[in-house]
Design an enzyme around this catalytic site. Structure first.
Site, PDB file in Angstrom:
ATOM      1  N   ASP A   3      74.631-115.981  28.830  1.00  0.00           N
ATOM      2  CA  ASP A   3      73.575-114.990  28.589  1.00  0.00           C
ATOM      3  C   ASP A   3      72.285-115.603  28.060  1.00  0.00           C
ATOM      4  OD1 ASP A   3      75.047-112.855  29.521  1.00  0.00           O
ATOM      5  OD2 ASP A   3      75.990-112.483  27.590  1.00  0.00           O
ATOM      6  N   TYR A  39      76.262-104.785  28.011  1.00  0.00           N
ATOM      7  CA  TYR A  39      76.613-105.212  26.655  1.00  0.00           C
ATOM      8  C   TYR A  39      75.380-105.340  25.779  1.00  0.00           C
ATOM      9  CZ  TYR A  39      80.814-106.756  24.203  1.00  0.00           C
ATOM     10  OH  TYR A  39      81.917-106.814  23.405  1.00  0.00           O
TER      11      TYR A  39
END
Length: 746
Positions: A377, A462
């Site tokens: 990420d 998320y």
């Protein structure tokens, strides 16, 4: 995972058609590029490309400050290389930019370094990246993924076969992870597919059963994968040697060849998405039969009638005895630099830089193509470009100061995210207390106040909440909170539950996975030359129970080992010895303990071993995750120091890059009294539970840096005692709290 929260309402494009802008001199040498500077840098690239290359169209991917050398920054700020000595003489600092872009026609990737000369950004170097080396995936490319799949006839047909209309199709763009079936030079993503029955409902409640692969340069679907389904165990099961009592419809977990029929290879039937809604927005929840919001919560306010106790000058933040530089970075999100503590007039540096340098989320389902799900990420998408615009009274409570952030758009303009970092104070419980229990004894209680610097990032499904917290006793805490919606896959009506995940709701399965973070610490404890000491706590050696030296068997000591060479830099935990590490300055010795001044790393509770096997693609790509702590020497060059534990260019890597942690932790580089870097691995292994659905309550990860032999005594002895005149008994009529009981201090 991917897809940002920078919708038009939270992002502003700053544009200029007039060429280079007047760029004011920097206020601090580590200030990030301003929106105006980003535009001017883009103009410098376009001019150079037009005049000196055959590149016809540029797609900007990243544009950020190339930090000046550390010693130049410290000299500029008047911070000495060793506490108590004079600062180095100031030298000229040239403001530089580091830019990655794509040839939008050919797909080639380039890196450019520019420097500011007067009003102009001049290209110092332009490097074509090797074939297969891909810069960070941009926000616009992730959003493009959804447009590409909706325009593809095969995708539309496959969706129609399970009852989904084209306008109901949605896709989360993900990096491809690892899939060597595709040519290395193609810039590709995988599209995780969902349906949405209405505009704002929870699309993750309706996962689809196929995964397209798209080329984001050609802007087309190039392949479609079908994961197999689970079936009851037969006479012979693929997973039988592992003791797993189900099988899959495919013959193996090996990816089928690209020329093979992927649906036939999966050996399964189509699975329609589940229909049930699992919403989280209040207006949609209110429409659910029998649903009712709690109505017994009374207001709870954070009030500071005299204002805040911190000061902000641009990106420089001061609070109590702390001082630091707070910056936004497109990749790391927040980055804190030049962190110092004023110890009774003696300004003592602690960290030169503190940031999140990488993270990986490996999923545990072995059936193809699920192993491709191991998102980086930070390196693949950029935590900064995924950052939220924070909302007063919601994300941050009390009296808040916000900082903006900016990153480059494809067209070279600047995307500005307002309120991307929030700064505020919180009550943190008791700081210290003691009561003299004797008759007539006195007591003193002191409450703890902490400074919180916060950022929240949305990676498709998320959310990550990052808090850097500073305390009055010299502690520094890094807290990561995880929330949002689990990444899910469709499960057939009669399909057995996956042994590699949890069935959250009918038709909705969430795979086991991990979240593993790498926190980069550039230490400067009382100066730039530091060492790292490993401490084991052990029973007194060679002194068994009943011996003259240890008759009662209760004795234990500490055993300290300095990490001396690069080849020793990759460290392991040892729970049997309650192992911990300290960053120390050997030139600074505590007057009483006679030990080196330092900061101890308290991270045991945040340790999570990587579950993937050595040699697996995710371990090769994320080698940092195999060790809880790494110590390496920093080496600064024309493009800065050592930064990224999985390499600068992460998308589509197929092995460990040369510029990655394991290659720095080799050889005979001296690590004693050197300019060091410490990489701390922290994480959790997430076994999903129904209570995590549809939105997961926050889960906490904490990393603490604690002063050890650094201060003469408790540095918070000068914090005033607790005396909150606004506190009241909850039930006055039933309490004598207003007239009896012990006071905070007496």
């Amino acid at each position: 995972m991917s897809i940002p929260l920078t919708a038009p309402s939270t992002a502003t494009a700053v544009q200029s058609d007039a060429g280079p802008l007047n760029v004011p001199p920097f206020k601090h040498p580590l200030d990030p590029l301003t929106p105006e500077e980003i535009i001017a840098v883009s103009h410098g690239i376009r001019r150079y490309v037009a005049e000196k290359t055959d590149i016809k169209a540029v797609r900007f991917i990243t544009s950020s400050l190339l930090p000046p050398p550390k010693k130049a920054v410290l000299a500029y700020l008047g911070i000495p290389l060793l506490t108590g000595e004079k600062p180095e003489p100031a030298t000229e600092i040239v403001r530089k930019a580091d830019v990655d872009f794509i040839d939008a026609v050919k797909g080639d990737a380039y890196n450019a370094i520019l420097s500011l000369h007067g009003q102009d950004w001049v290209v110092d170097s332009l490097e074509k990246l090797p074939e297969g080396v891909q810069p960070q995936i941009s926000v616009e490319e992730l959003l493009m993924c959804e447009q590409i799949i909706r325009a593809d006839e095969r995708v539309v047909k496959l969706a129609a076969e399970v009852g989904v209309k084209p306008e109901q199709l949605h896709a989360d763009g993900w990096a491809i992870g690892y899939d060597p079936r595709f040519p290395a030079r193609e810039r590709i993503q995988q599209a995780l597919m969902f349906a949405r029955w209405s505009r704002h409902e929870n699309l993750y409640a309706h996962p689809l059963d196929f995964i397209p692969v798209i080329d984001s340069v050609a802007q087309k679907v190039i392949h479609i994968d079908f994961p197999p389904a689970f079936k009851p165990k037969g006479d012979k099961s693929l997973f039988e040697p592992a003791g797993v009592n189900v099988d899959i419809t495919a013959s193996s977990t090996v990816p089928p060849a690209l020329g093979e029929d992927s649906f036939k290879a999966a050996g399964r039937k189509r699975i329609p998405p589940p229909n049930a809604s699992y919403d989280f927005l209040p207006d949609l929840l209110a429409q659910k039969e029998g649903f009712k919001f709690r109505d017994d919560l009374k207001p709870l306010h954070v009030i500071q009638p005299e204002g805040v106790s911190f000061k902000v000058d641009g990106h420089v933040l001061e609070w109590q005895k702390w001082k630091m530089h707070v910056a936004f970075h497109h990749r790391e999100g927040m980055a804190l630099s030049t962190i110092t503590y004023n110890d009774d007039g003696n300004v003592r540096p602690i960290f030169y830089r503190l940031s999140l340098s990488e993270m990986v989320v490996p999923y545990g389902a072995p059936e193809h193509p699920h192993p491709r799900k191991h998102a980086f990420d930070v390196g693949e998408y950029g935590m900064g470009t995924m950052a939220n615009e924070l909302t007063l009274g919601c994300d941050c409570l009390g009296q808040i100061h916000y900082l903006p952030g900016a990153y480059v758009a494809h067209d070279g303009t600047a995307v500005v995210v307002k309120n991307v970092i929030c700064i505020h104070e919180e009550d943190a419980g008791l700081l210290w207390k003691h009561t003299d229990f004797r008759v007539g004894g006195r007591a003193q209680a002191v409450r703890s106040r902490r400074l919180v610097i916060q950022q929240i990032c949305t990676l498709a499904n998320y959310e990550y909440i990052f808090n850097y917290m500073f305390y009055q006793d010299g502690n520094i805490e890094v807290e990561i909170r995880l929330t949002g919606i689990l990444q899910v896959y469709v499960q057939g009506e009669d399909e057995p539950n996956s042994p590699f995940g949890t069935t959250l709701a009918p038709g909705v399965s969430a795979h086991y996975h991990q979240h593993i973070f790498s926190v980069r610490v550039d230490p400067m404890v009382d100066g730039l030359q530091n060492s790292v000491v490993e401490t084991d706590i052990i029973p007194l050696p060679n002194a068994p129970l009943g011996s003259p030296a240890n008759f009662s068997g209760n004795a234990f000591i500490t055993r300290n080992t300095s990490i001396a060479r690069a080849s020793e830099g990759a460290r392991e935990y040892d729970y049997s010895t309650d192992r911990r590490w300290s960053i120390v300055n050997p030139k600074k010795v505590h007057p009483a303990s006679k030990r080196n001044a330092g900061y101890t790393i308290m991270s045991k509770g945040a340790a999570a071993p990587m579950m993937a096997l050595d040699g697996s693609p995710v371990v090769k790509r994320a080698p940092f995750a195999k060790k809880p702590l790494w110590v390496v020497k920093d080496v600064e060059g024309p493009k800065g120091g050592r930064m990224w534990p999985s390499g600068k260019y992460v998308p589509q890597t197929r092995d460990t890059p040369a510029d990655a942690l394991p290659n720095w932790a080799r050889g005979d580089d001296n690590l004693l009294e050197e300019d060091l870097l410490v990489y701390i691995t922290m994480g959790i292994t997430h076994i999903p539970r129904p209570e995590d659905w549809p939105v997961m309550p926050v889960e906490h990860l904490r990393l603490l840096f604690r002063p050890t032999n650094f201060f003469t005594v408790n540095p918070s002895m000068d914090v005033p005692g607790a005396n909150d005149s606004k506190s009241r008994p909850a039930f006055p009529a039933q309490s004598d709290a207003t007239t009896g009981g012990a006071s905070c201090a007496h």
